[in-house]
Write a protein that holds these residues in place. Structure first.
Motif, PDB file in Angstrom:
ATOM      1  N   LYS A  47      -5.609   1.423  -1.854  1.00 26.55           N
ATOM      2  CA  LYS A  47      -4.462   0.556  -2.120  1.00 26.55           C
ATOM      3  C   LYS A  47      -4.354  -0.559  -1.079  1.00 26.55           C
ATOM      4  CE  LYS A  47      -0.567   2.088  -3.775  1.00 26.55           C
ATOM      5  NZ  LYS A  47       0.645   2.922  -3.929  1.00 26.55           N
ATOM      6  N   MET A  48      -4.768  -0.245   0.151  1.00 33.67           N
ATOM      7  CA  MET A  48      -4.781  -1.270   1.193  1.00 33.67           C
ATOM      8  C   MET A  48      -5.751  -2.386   0.811  1.00 33.67           C
ATOM      9  SD  MET A  48      -2.944  -1.057   3.870  1.00 33.67           S
ATOM     10  CE  MET A  48      -2.741  -1.432   5.586  1.00 33.67           C
TER      11      MET A  48
ATOM     12  N   ALA B 121       0.824  -1.210   0.000  1.00 32.26           N
ATOM     13  CA  ALA B 121       0.000   0.000   0.000  1.00 32.26           C
ATOM     14  C   ALA B 121       0.856   1.257   0.000  1.00 32.26           C
ATOM     15  CB  ALA B 121      -0.936  -0.004   1.209  1.00 32.26           C
TER      16      ALA B 121
ATOM     17  N   ASP C  39      -8.865   2.603   2.649  1.00 31.77           N
ATOM     18  CA  ASP C  39      -7.759   2.994   1.775  1.00 31.77           C
ATOM     19  C   ASP C  39      -7.761   2.076   0.548  1.00 31.77           C
ATOM     20  OD1 ASP C  39      -4.413   3.999   2.333  1.00 31.77           O
ATOM     21  OD2 ASP C  39      -5.143   2.972   0.559  1.00 31.77           O
TER      22      ASP C  39
ATOM     23  N   GLN D 263     -11.487  -2.297   4.481  1.00 32.15           N
ATOM     24  CA  GLN D 263     -10.511  -1.249   4.196  1.00 32.15           C
ATOM     25  C   GLN D 263     -11.175  -0.046   3.540  1.00 32.15           C
ATOM     26  OE1 GLN D 263      -7.487  -1.596   5.390  1.00 32.15           O
ATOM     27  NE2 GLN D 263      -8.064  -3.650   6.063  1.00 32.15           N
TER      28      GLN D 263
ATOM     29  N   SER E  83       3.757  -0.856  -6.668  1.00 31.85           N
ATOM     30  CA  SER E  83       2.720  -1.729  -6.113  1.00 31.85           C
ATOM     31  C   SER E  83       2.229  -2.701  -7.169  1.00 31.85           C
ATOM     32  CB  SER E  83       1.526  -0.916  -5.615  1.00 31.85           C
ATOM     33  OG  SER E  83       1.940   0.072  -4.729  1.00 31.85           O
TER      34      SER E  83
ATOM     35  N   ALA F 231      -4.282  -4.537  -1.776  1.00 26.80           N
ATOM     36  CA  ALA F 231      -3.244  -5.398  -1.224  1.00 26.80           C
ATOM     37  C   ALA F 231      -3.864  -6.635  -0.588  1.00 26.80           C
ATOM     38  CB  ALA F 231      -2.410  -4.631  -0.204  1.00 26.80           C
TER      39      ALA F 231
END
Lengths: 496, 117
Positions: free
Chosen positions: A305-306, A239, A303, A301, A246, A309
């Motif tokens: 990008k979290m 993230a 976020d 999540q 990433s 992931a």
């Protein structure tokens, strides 16, 4: 007929040399560094294409480094599983194109040359990992790609980046040690480091040390692949890294663990010296757990990008479960999912990167309503989301279908159920994301009042999104390509 | 059992060393100590692999040195030389990360860092 095999050496030496030279070449201008890296990667891709064409027409071939014949020298071997270099080259090129504008804003200027150098080094490590036929060489390439990976996570300079990189480094170093330890054990058992040679010498080896060796290496590769419950390093690292990184880490670097497991399987199945049923059962269960737990964490999540992931953890679960089921269909599905997941996850991460680059925001709450401002990027992300859920006719469908078929074939319909349940959870969080982008009212109008992403960012994202659709339609192509290799792999134990 | 252990003392020692290292990595909060634990683990694996090549009463296999067979297997040593290079680069990278963590957060204790996050 001319001998093409030296191309295999050029394939590795070229990007490796170029990577080392990158900081010197682009000392003064980041554009020059970008062009240098891009051209290198394009040339490497062309060579990769030639190699794949050759393996498709003539079957696996190898190159003997320095004229020392195998098993004494290092052998580079290109087989059907090595065709994964296609996706490494493709994502490499697109991530580099994407980095042009992204790096300028996200990184400090003096770090940009090193960023490109590390990116190229990382890609070279992966290329080497997939084509080497020597176990110790495998470890060396594993370290090249891991070390550059740790540095790439830390390069963004955000507050917790170094901590995330350190966590990744400690877990990664331990797993590399496991691999090295297993390599040493196998060497002690067979007196050889060449994979093909080990395979032929293993028959009749003492069981306990062999199981310890294979177990240690599998454990090492499980950490590299971030298989639940060894995934703790992944979410932060993926993230916090710059978005093109990433995409590479999530799409490709975790797959290295999978490719490593496939190589181990080639040795273990090929020699027939050990019964893998126990290991397979563990892998299947861990895979099923990873699917559900990864998806479960992802649902909570905010976020973006979290969330992506955690979704990677879930998808690694699919692949490992496919491998663990060890039926022809499931292994084919898993191998192709290595390829297709890389494509899909890169679409999503690069798309998310474009959103973050334009708005400076990274949570679903802040990005609500962004669909109107950046229609192309969000459309591409939506295609990625549909693909990863596995709705036909996109790229994700076929692999999951094959893994489910494989579960039936292996006589474990329960795992087919786990797969569908995981897909439902994945559906929930991706639909939440698409819903937020398109239909929710923006919380802060000014924040989402932005331009569409610049061309160097938009083009890679769109190319990937289109490929997600194309691979769904032309899905038979990689399947038929990988099928003979999988059948050869499973033959000695009569799987399938 | 004791006999087998005594005969394979070198392997047993590397296993013990490996466990000490792993224990250090898991239990220490200080990042530098954590990493020293990792270095101990690395040493354990290196020692194990080098010990694989040892032959009782063997000579170093150097051409023209007047050494006589049996020879010690030089391959594990060559491998570990590479392994040490890798370990040194890992250490360098880890230490530079720790320096940056110290500059940014003012601490290198893992439990305090979790609070900073």
């Amino acid at each position: 007929m001319s001998d093409w095999s030296p191309l295999l050496a050029v394939f590795l030496v070229l990007p490796l040399t170029a990577a080392v030279l990158t900081p010197a070449v682009c000392r003064s201008s980041s554009t020059r560094g970008w062009a240098w890296t891009l051209v290198t990667m394009l040339v490497t891709s062309v060579i990769g294409g030639v190699l794949i064409a050759r393996v498709a027409t003539r079957g696996p071939f190898s190159y003997v480094v320095g004229g020392w014949t195998a098993p004494y020298g290092i052998e580079l071997r290109f087989d059907e599983f090595s065709a994964v270099v296609a996706i490494i080259c493709l994502l490499g090129v697109l991530a580099i194109v994407f980095s042009r504008r992204y790096a300028e804003r996200a990184l400090q200027a003096e770090r940009i040359p090193y960023y490109y150098a590390l990116l190229l080094l990382n890609l070279t490590g992966m290329l080497g990992f997939t084509v080497t036929g020597d176990l110790f060489n495998l470890f060396v390439f594993l370290e090249i790609l891991s070390l550059s990976g740790y540095a790439l996570v830390a390069i963004s300079g955000e507050k917790i980046a170094e901590m995330a990189a350190f966590k990744y480094l400690v877990m990664g170093a331990i797993s590399s040690l496991m691999v090295l330890f297993g390599t040493g054990m196998l060497y002690a058992l067979t007196g050889s480091l060449n994979m093909a040679d080990i395979t032929s010498r293993l028959a009749g080896a003492t069981q306990t040390p062999l199981i310890v060796a294979l177990g240690a290496m599998t454990l090492g590769f499980m950490v590299k692949a971030a298989l639940f419950p060894l995934h703790v390093w992944l979410p932060d690292a993926h993230a916090i890294a710059p978005s093109p990184v990433s995409a590479i880490l999530s799409g490709l670097v975790v797959k290295v663990g999978i490719i490593g497991m496939l190589r181990l399987y080639q040795i273990a199945y090929g020699s027939g010296a050990v019964d893998l049923a126990g290991l397979n059962l563990v892998l299947t269960w861990l895979g099923a757990l990873a699917i559900v737990m990864g998806a479960f964490f992802a649902v909570f999540q905010d976020d973006i990008k979290m969330m992506l992931a955690y979704s990677t953890i879930s998808n690694i679960g699919y692949i490992v479960m496919g491998l663990g089921l060890a039926s022809t269909y499931s292994v084919i599905g898993a191998s192709v999912h290595v390829f297709n997941h890389a494509l899909i996850k890169a679409t999503l991460f690069l798309g998310a990167g474009a959103l973050i680059h334009q708005t400076g925001k990274r949570t679903l709450t802040d990005l609500a309503g962004i669909g109107k401002a950046m229609p192309f990027t969000v459309a591409a992300i939506s295609i990625g989301a549909i693909s990863i859920v596995g709705i036909p006719p996109t790229a994700g469908f076929l692999c999951k279908w094959y893994i489910a078929l494989g579960a039936m074939q292996a006589g474990h319909p329960f795992f087919g159920f786990a797969l569908v349940f995981g897909a439902l959870l994945i559906f929930i969080y991706y639909i939440r994301m698409v819903n937020a982008f398109y239909f929710r009212e923006p919380r802060d109008r000014a924040a989402v009042d932005v331009q569409e992403a610049p061309a160097t960012m938009l083009i890679p994202v769109l190319v990937l999104a289109i490929l997600c659709l194309v691979m769904g339609v032309l899905g038979r192509l990689p399947l038929t390509f990988i099928e003979p290799a999988v059948e050869r792999l499973l033959m000695p134990v009569g799987g399938g | 059992m004791i006999d087998a252990l005594w005969q394979n003392l070198d392997y047993a020692a590397s296993v013990v060393l490996f466990c000490i290292g792993l224990y250090t990595v898991i239990t220490r909060e200080n990042l530098i100590k954590k990493f020293m634990g990792l270095n101990i683990m690395e040493t354990a694996v290196f020692a194990f692999i080098v010990a694989l090549g040892v032959v009782e009463g063997g000579d170093a296999p150097i051409a023209g040195s007047g050494a006589t067979p049996p020879f010690i297997n030089p391959l594990p040593q060559a491998l570990i030389l590479t392994g040490i290079v890798v370990a040194v680069s890992t250490t360098a990278l880890a230490l530079s990360l720790i320096i940056r963590i110290w500059r940014q957060c003012g601490t290198i204790e893992a439990d305090e860092l979790r609070e900073v996050e």
